[in-house]
Design an enzyme around this catalytic site. Structure first.
Site, PDB file in Angstrom:
ATOM      1  N   CYS A 194     -46.371  -8.658  14.084  1.00 55.80           N
ATOM      2  CA  CYS A 194     -46.682  -7.323  14.589  1.00 55.80           C
ATOM      3  C   CYS A 194     -48.136  -7.355  15.051  1.00 55.80           C
ATOM      4  O   CYS A 194     -49.037  -7.663  14.256  1.00 55.80           O
ATOM      5  CB  CYS A 194     -46.503  -6.308  13.451  1.00 55.80           C
ATOM      6  SG  CYS A 194     -46.940  -4.619  13.867  1.00 55.80           S
TER       7      CYS A 194
ATOM      8  N   CYS B  35     -46.884  -6.108  22.040  1.00 55.84           N
ATOM      9  CA  CYS B  35     -46.244  -5.512  20.860  1.00 55.84           C
ATOM     10  C   CYS B  35     -44.912  -6.225  20.725  1.00 55.84           C
ATOM     11  O   CYS B  35     -44.216  -6.439  21.733  1.00 55.84           O
ATOM     12  CB  CYS B  35     -46.048  -4.005  21.088  1.00 55.84           C
ATOM     13  SG  CYS B  35     -44.873  -3.220  19.950  1.00 55.84           S
TER      14      CYS B  35
HETATM   15  N1  DGL Z   1     -44.246  -4.221  16.608  1.00 53.63           N
HETATM   16  C1  DGL Z   1     -45.535  -3.644  16.532  1.00 53.63           C
HETATM   17  C2  DGL Z   1     -46.574  -4.477  17.288  1.00 53.63           C
HETATM   18  O1  DGL Z   1     -46.361  -5.638  17.598  1.00 53.63           O
HETATM   19  C3  DGL Z   1     -45.711  -2.219  16.962  1.00 53.63           C
HETATM   20  C4  DGL Z   1     -44.663  -1.191  16.820  1.00 53.63           C
HETATM   21  C5  DGL Z   1     -45.136   0.049  16.085  1.00 53.63           C
HETATM   22  O2  DGL Z   1     -45.893   0.850  16.627  1.00 53.63           O
HETATM   23  O3  DGL Z   1     -44.732   0.150  14.933  1.00 53.63           O
HETATM   24  O4  DGL Z   1     -47.654  -3.991  17.551  1.00 53.63           O
END
Ligand code: DGL
Length: 256
Positions: free
Chosen positions: A74, A185
């Site tokens: 993430c 993301c």
């Molecule tokens: N998957 C997360 C990232 O790579 C972001 C998603 C969220 O806002 O929870 O930043």
């Protein structure tokens, strides 16, 4: 530490599965425990303190289960939570992910690069200094995408809702002037085809999942912790949201 212990992977929800997919491609014989925090999604519009707290608590869950390495799949949790996690566990292998700006900038001479990411990722020093490193070589445009992870978590990988979100998001840009889009993301690679379709013109799309998987393999190799077993490893999928819909989406993302 035993080399057949699983690799832990954490994300704010389903997005980290885009990283797990790449890990499985290059290390199919490893065991994995994935924890998606869909109950607390999105992270990208929360406070730094809250995301740090969630990241540490998710990682602790997997440490308690016994993992040999932690992949923070993430960008948002990496930007704010990785330093705290590394300070707490200085001797552990902890791999983070960041927007794949470097390959996008190096792919052309003086490109214009759009970086899609969460508002929180784009506000952090980690991203600002990454951007600063390349400002002489590229025109970099950060593009916060609030609301997008929620649509993806609800299973909108294509269709009218996501199409109109992307149409509004991309409307201000002269598309002929943009060379590359960085998916900063881990949720966005799950809708990569829709992003390309909504953009509607030739554009190179980059994301950090493959590089993160390779980096994980390199660190495990250096630590002599690669699993030597020849058979396919076990993949355990955990989620803070106990719902059939989430289970169905996990299977769809990982196995098609
Ligand atoms: N998957 C997360 C990232 O790579 C972001 C998603 C969220 O806002 O929870 O930043």
């Amino acid at each position: 530490m035993s080399s057949n212990l699983p690799i832990g992977i954490i994300d704010s929800g389903l997005g980290g599965l885009s990283v797990l997919r790449e890990l499985l491609k290059i290390m199919p014989n490893e065991n994995y425990i994935f924890f998606g925090d869909s109950a607390n999604n999105p992270y990208g519009t929360k406070s730094v303190e809250k995301v740090v707290e969630l990241t540490v608590s998710n990682a602790n869950k997997l440490y308690d289960m016994g993992v040999k390495a932690m992949v923070i799949a993430c960008n948002t949790a990496t930007a704010v939570g990785a330093p705290v996690l590394r300070a707490t566990y200085p001797d552990r292998i902890i791999v983070g992910i960041e927007p794949a700006l470097k390959p996008a900038v190096l792919s052309k001479s003086n490109p214009t690069v759009l970086v899609m990411a969460t508002p929180l990722t784009l506000q952090q020093d980690k991203f600002l200094s990454l951007m600063k490193r390349y400002t002489e070589d590229a025109n970099i445009i950060p593009l916060p995408c609030p609301g997008l992870p929620e649509l993806i978590e609800a299973g909108n990988f294509c269709g009218r809702e996501i199409e109109s979100y992307l149409e509004r998001l991309f409307a201000p840009f002269d598309k002929s002037k943009i060379d590359s889009i960085v998916l900063g993301c881990t949720h966005y690679p799950l809708i990569k085809e829709q992003i390309a379709k909504s953009w509607g013109q030739a554009v190179d799309i980059f994301d950090g999942s493959e590089g993160t998987a390779r980096h994980t393999r390199n660190l495990l190799k250096e630590a002599d912790l690669l699993n030597e077993d020849n058979q396919a490893g076990k993949v355990t999928l955990l989620n803070s949201l106990d719902s059939d819909k989430i289970k169905e989406l996990e299977q769809k993302i990982l196995f098609g």
